[in-house]
Design an enzyme around this catalytic site. Sequence first.
Site, PDB file in Angstrom:
ATOM      1  CB  CYS A   1      10.021  35.061  45.678  1.00 56.21           C
ATOM      2  SG  CYS A   1       9.990  33.257  45.646  1.00 56.21           S
ATOM      3  CB  ALA A   2      12.297  40.103  45.572  1.00 55.07           C
TER       4      ALA A   2
END
Length: 436
Positions: free
Chosen positions: A369-370
Site C-alpha cells: 500500500c505504498a
Amino acid sequence: MIATDERTPPSPALPAPGPLAALVDAGLEVPVLGGGFVRHVNLDVAASAPALDAVAAHVARVLPYYASVHRGSGYPSQAVTTLVEDARIAVARHVGARVDDLVVFTRNTTDAFNLLATAVPGDTVVLDLEHHANLLPWRRRRVLVGSSTIAATLDALDSELAARPAALVSVTGASNVTGEVLPIDRIAQLAHARGSRIAVDTAQLLPHRRVDLAASGIDYLAFSGHKSYAPFGSGALVGRADWLDAAPAYLAGGGAVESVRLDRVDWKLGADRHEAGTPNVVGFAALARALAELERLGDTARHEHEAALTERLHAGLARLPGVRVLRGFDDAADRIGIATIELEQGSVGLVAAALAAEHGISVRTGRFCAHPLFDRVAHRANGLRASLGAGSSADDVDRFLDALARLVTDGPSHAYERTPAGWCPRIDDRPRLAID
C-alpha cells in the site's frame, strides 16, 4: 552457496533478546506441510499486530459492563462512558497532546486522515513515500517525489512550500516499506516556517517509539490500534481543534448534534462532532490499555530490544546471496524493525507461501500500500517484508533467516502453483482451522 544443513549463525556481538511483551499469540502452533506443527513465527506485525495479553484480559473485564454510552442511566452505561472518556485522556497523554487538542476516535489511520481531509482549508503536500492512507484522502493533493537522501528531500520540500504555500504537510513517521524514520521535528519546523501545519502518520512509528505531539511541534497525528497491539477496530486523530470544529460533521447522525429540526441542525463542537453513532467502546478501551502497557514496558527497553533484533535481521539478510534490502534514503540513520527485500531470481510470493506452509513463518509480500515509493526504490514487481514487534525474539529472526537461505538456495520442498489467490501448495494436507 549456503549449505542447506546450516542455520544462519547469530552475531556473537549482539544480545539474543527474547520477547519483550506477552502477546495472545505467544506459543501458537501452526500446521506445516507433510504433517506436524511448529511454533508460529509472526513477522507480519507491521500489517496487524496481535493483542497484548494485558489488552485481551482488559477487554474480558470490560465486556460484562458493555452498554449504551453517554446517555444511559444504568450503572453499566455510566461505567463504560467513563471508560471511553478515560481512554480519550489516556491517548492524549500518551502522544503528548496540548491541553486544547482534540482526540477524535476513528476506526484506523485511514479513517482518521479521511476525516482530517474534510477539514484542511487548502492544499496538502505529501511525499511519494506515503502509505496510501496518507496519500489518497487529500482533496487538494500535491505530491513531492523524494530524493535519494533525506537532506535533499527536505530541501526540495522547503523549496516547494516557498514557491507554492500549502495549508498542510502530511508525512509518515516511519516508512512501512523500509522502516526508515523521518526527522519529524525538523519537518515540523520547516513546515511552520513556511506557514503550513503538519500532520504525521504514526501508524508504524507509534508502536515502536514514543511520539510527543507538542514537543515535536506536530499539529495532527493519526494511528491505528490494530498496529499497536489492540486489534479491536479503533484508531485516533489527535490535534488542533479549530479546523475540526469548522469542518462538516464527518458522520451525520445521533450524538453529533445539539438539536435537530426539520429545517435546521445544530452540530456539536469538539470530538463529538465527528463521532456520531454508537462508539466502539471495547476498541477504545483496548487502545488505551495497549498504550498503557507500552508505557509500562518503557521506552528504553523497547528501543534496545528492537534495535538488537533489527540489527540481527539486517546483518543476516546482508549475508544472503541474491537478496537485496530496499532503502529509500542513503542517509537514513534510524529505522524501526522492518526489512523489505527483493530477490534477484524467483518469486517472493512463492517464497512467502513456502515460508508459511513449510516453516510456519508469516511475512508479507506485494507493494505494501505504498506503490509510488516501492516503484521508485525497487527493481522487481513485488517485495517480501519481515517486520518485528514487542513479541519478537532472536529465535524468530534466526528461523526466518535460515528458512529464507534454504529457499533462496534450493527452492521449496513441496510443489506450488500460482492461483488467483496467489501461490498455494499443490497438495495442501494441513488441517483447516475450526474455531468453535
